[in-house]
Scaffold this motif. Structure first.
Motif: not given
Length: 415
Positions: A174-178
């Protein structure tokens, strides 16, 4: 004389978002697209496919709406919403009746402005994308097209599949997407394009409302790396399939090239439809294949051109000779005025028919703004095609269509 003039209006918001519209009063529909100047070639190598994955997962929920609400918002009024990722761009688009312009703008802009990326949905969507990868790998013409790009752009982001690889998709967090959205989905990277029965002021009001809280541009990712020199190569692959597949291709020209119109006409003459030279030679005269065509891709700093044919593997070498024979014919023998006028007429007609679609008009606005920073009228585009001469075709073909410059990618049935 072709008169395909369009009335285009452009406004740049204070935060940098560009808004373009084309009013077409003769229809009762609208097409809206939110374009991002970022695609799969912006993906870091270890996260290949993240642009496409983000495009999927923004539909899983935003700060304003849950997944089901997003899916039904346009369908409940007879419209639809979707998205796609290309090598250099991402687009979220909607089609609807003109009375639902505000709803379409709000729905598409919301995906870009406030995705929440629910953790549980991310893990489920990985499974969806992994199945999509399998689907493409089980589709021979898609599979060989990806392999062709990896051959002419080796170890470069533009040569990777847009969808990514199983190992890179599986590691996405999720951190990568954000982080990706914060870096790439910034106002200076966004173009909102709309076409149909609309008022620009009404469109502008809706976009301003939807993007009023859009974060300012943050730190950008690395610039596109310089492309390595092109070296022709050959790749032969086997699969448990019935038919052989061949792509002969090479690096081409950029979308900014002054020779773009010349190559577009050559592409039409060689492989643009049933009357094209390759189709008439390889399919109609010899009966070697069902599908044969040439293709042309142009990007901001590179491009590629090639010929695809699907046929019995025993006929691949013979077909290669026939293809090169047609290349040599273009280089050695001037195209007749009749053939040239036919190709120009085919190009003109394709442009004119494309204008029947509001989605096509919207896409032209978005792409031209992102690539050129301005809109070229259809009359100007047609004038460029009309100006192409037989001498230009022969001269360009003599240099560009040399067999030694072409890479070969073959996919044949396994024993």
């Amino acid at each position: 004389m072709w008169t395909l003039s369009r009335v285009i209006t452009k406004t740049t918001l204070e935060n940098g978002v560009r808004v373009l519209s084309e009013a077409v009063s003769s229809v009762r529909s609208i097409a809206i697209g939110v374009w991002i100047d970022s695609g799969s070639r912006n993906d870091p190598e270890h996260l290949a496919g993240i642009s496409h994955f983000v495009e999927h997962t923004v539909f899983k929920g935003t700060a304003k709406r849950r997944m089901h609400q997003i899916a039904s918002r346009m369908e409940s009024v007879g419209g639809y919403m979707n998205a796609f990722t290309s090598k250099e761009h991402t687009c979220y688009f909607a089609r609807a009746l003109d009375s639902y312009l505000a709803r379409g703008v709000d729905s598409t802009c919301d995906l870009v402005a406030s995705p929440v990326f629910p953790e549980r949905e991310i893990e489920k969507e990985k499974g969806v994308v992994l199945e999509e990868i399998k689907m493409y790998e089980d589709t021979p013409d898609e599979y060989i097209a990806d392999r062709f790009e990896s051959v002419i752009y080796p170890a470069q982001s533009i040569g990777r599949p847009i969808i990514g690889y199983p190992k890179t998709i599986s590691r996405l967090r999720r951190e990568d997407l954000c982080e990706y959205v914060n870096r790439e989905y910034t106002p200076d990277q966004i173009v909102v394009a709309a076409a149909g029965n609309l008022c620009h002021k009404t469109l502008l009001k809706s976009v301003e409302k939807a993007f009023q809280g859009l974060r300012p541009a943050g730190s950008k990712g690395p610039e596109k790396p310089e492309l390595s020199p092109y070296m022709p190569a050959e790749l032969s692959l086997t699969r448990p399939i019935q038919q052989g597949h061949l792509i002969l291709g090479r690096r081409g020209i950029t979308i900014h090239s002054k020779q773009r119109a010349v190559l577009e006409i050559i592409n039409t003459i060689l492989g643009g439809g049933s009357s094209s030279r390759l189709n008439q030679r390889i399919r109609e005269r010899y009966g070697f294949c069902y599908s044969v065509y040439s293709f042309l891709n142009m990007y901001s700093d590179c491009g590629d051109f090639g010929v695809y044919v699907g046929l019995d593997a025993s006929r691949i070498e013979r077909s290669i000779r026939l293809i090169f024979r047609e290349f040599d014919r273009l280089a050695q023998t001037p195209v007749s005025n009749q053939a040239l006028n036919r190709a120009k007429g085919q190009a003109r007609g394709g442009i004119a028919l494309g204008l029947e679609s509001m989605s096509n008009r919207m896409a032209r606005l978005g792409k031209q703004e992102l690539y050129f920073g301005k809109i070229t009228s259809m009359d100007e585009v047609i004038a460029e095609l009309e100006a192409v001469t037989t001498d230009e075709i022969q001269s360009f073909a003599a240099e560009f269509l040399r067999p030694e410059q072409f890479s070969r990618v073959m996919l044949v049935p396994s024993a």
